[in-house]
Design an enzyme around this catalytic site. Sequence first.
Site, PDB file in Angstrom:
ATOM      1  N   GLU A   1      13.937 -23.151  21.136  1.00 55.55           N
ATOM      2  CA  GLU A   1      13.641 -23.115  19.708  1.00 55.55           C
ATOM      3  C   GLU A   1      12.311 -22.463  19.342  1.00 55.55           C
ATOM      4  O   GLU A   1      12.130 -22.033  18.213  1.00 55.55           O
ATOM      5  CB  GLU A   1      13.657 -24.553  19.153  1.00 55.55           C
ATOM      6  CG  GLU A   1      14.981 -25.261  19.298  1.00 55.55           C
ATOM      7  CD  GLU A   1      16.079 -24.620  18.440  1.00 55.55           C
ATOM      8  OE1 GLU A   1      15.747 -23.956  17.435  1.00 55.55           O
ATOM      9  OE2 GLU A   1      17.267 -24.772  18.783  1.00 55.55           O
TER      10      GLU A   1
ATOM     11  N   SER B   1      18.169 -88.601  22.660  1.00 54.25           N
ATOM     12  CA  SER B   1      17.495 -89.237  23.799  1.00 54.25           C
ATOM     13  C   SER B   1      16.649 -88.280  24.624  1.00 54.25           C
ATOM     14  O   SER B   1      16.158 -88.668  25.688  1.00 54.25           O
ATOM     15  CB  SER B   1      18.545 -89.886  24.711  1.00 54.25           C
ATOM     16  OG  SER B   1      19.201 -90.937  24.047  1.00 54.25           O
TER      17      SER B   1
END
Length: 645
Positions: free
Chosen positions: A71, A325
């Site tokens: 490019e 518990s």
Amino acid sequence: MGLLAGLVGAGLALDRAFPPDLSRLEHTARLVTDRAGRPLSALPAPGGIWRLPTTSADVPPHLVALLVAAEDARFAWHPGVDPLAVGRAAFQWLRAGHVISGGSTLAMQVARLLEPRPRNLRSKAIEAFRALQLQARLGRQGVLDAWLTLAPMGGNLEGIRAGALAWFGRDARNLDPAESALLVAIPRRPEALRPDRHPAAARAARDALLLVRAARAPDITAADRTLLAGDVPRARQPMPALAPHLSREADRAGEGRTTLDAPLQRALEALLSEARAGLPPRVSTAAVVADLRRREIRALVGGAWGDETRAGAMDLTRAVRSPGSTLKPLLYALSFEAGLARPDTLLEDAPARFGAYAPENFDHGFAGRVTVAQALRRSLNLPAVAMLDRLGPLRFASALKRLGAVPRLPAGAEPTLPLALGGVGLTLRELLTLMAPLGDAGRAGALHWQANAPAPPPAPALDARAAAEVAAILTRPFPDGGPAGVAWKTGTSWGGRDSWALGFDAAHLVGIWVGRPDGTPMVVHTGGATGTGLALPLLARAFTLLPAAPRPSRERDRTPAQVARAPQDRLRLLFPVPDTEIAGGEVLLRAAGGRRPLSFLVDGAPLPGIPARRDALWGPREPGFYRVTVLDADGEAASVSVRVR
């Protein structure tokens, strides 16, 4: 000279008067990663655009080399506009009467991506001016990074990282040269070169880039072009979506890297998803897995993401619920620390009233006289309430805060005896924070997930010996099978609203919650809406996802004098050795090393003996598998599994 200064001044004035719009670079998607940098979740930018910030460090070098070669071959020296390319393009246009080549540089392409305009000469001139601005403002590296972030990849995909995830299902760092070539080619015509819609065109563009342009990119060899130019992907991959609850928490905190482990997270999500398929429609699940020593969260499932009937958007690891518990182990550890009891202390499990409070066991029965170890393993309520009555609810609540979890009580209420049975509001993350000291020599520290901002290391907050004694009591086989060496505790809140199972081994800490997000009771027919029936099987399966815990190294937990001990002075069992088979009768358990007094336990129950001695007699009552443990005065523990024939 004056002309040059005038041009520079005019350029600076134009730059200040007409600054480039960089908002697209600022409004990006977010990628949350695990501790190794692997993608967990991607969160889109405004408008649903997958635009992930990308730098050259996020992509392989061969991609950058190919991009520049294809490019902008003179990217390394021009100021943003390549005069040679512009001159060539103008000459070709004048000669042919139409555009042959555009002469765009990477900076000009970035300008077009930031501010799209119609394709004409006026737009080209503006792009050239913007390119000069961008390269002056951002530098070459900044321009390159902007292209890697903004390059269109088809549809709502922008940037190399988004393209790599969508088209190849992996991070951009791992792209091979052929895959890199496809992602460099697509931005030329993003919709016409989408590989899912136009695979032939996409392949041709990629191959052309490899065959024609790659000669300028030395990192891409002829062998690469021959061997790697296979087919292109025919379907778009889904964006990463692991740990959705924690990923959004990380995004809100501005953090991108977590302490999670992506493969473990994926396995835990699959486990809980499978489990939810067997639960009623409005019942959900949540889980947390953490490193016991570092307190780093390795996996977190906050709920049924995407399932509105199960309130999937809620992070149920942060929901305040009754812990049932699950606080009993800590209650007994604090009682041991205070000298109120030992594992072999006898307690009465019989009807009793504490003022107006008359607790009952889950099965409404009573066990009579039991040891503390038996009471804890069987999760009996009356002994726990009696122990809290001796310790003091305010003292217990203060200890919860000291260990990392602020108990939530009704406005204006004081801590009372129901604390022992879950009369307080806590989250799954907080419960694991409270459980961790029992497996880590009494050290307390909050769980955390931020890889870039680690929490302070855990610090001593509970007597190490008391913690080790409770851990020995809780270490026993899972009822329906599972890994050995895990200490675990279940809990069920009042009315079956919440089912809990918490556990730890030498390296890991795991918590499971099952319930309805709206806090109403569950209606479950198989196994009951209890911690044992719903959450414990998931806890056992979660531990199978983890690597076997090594025998813990306690170096970081020791005082300098303890560290200086020779190996022969470390606490260890001389008999039995691991995997011993015993024929029956009385057995003499023997230990060496450690600091006296020593305590011997079998399945968490202490044996009678003389503290100054290093041995104890044990008479197994029946065949089976047992866990033998010895504890020393510093809370050190050594354990082995044996079989009695």
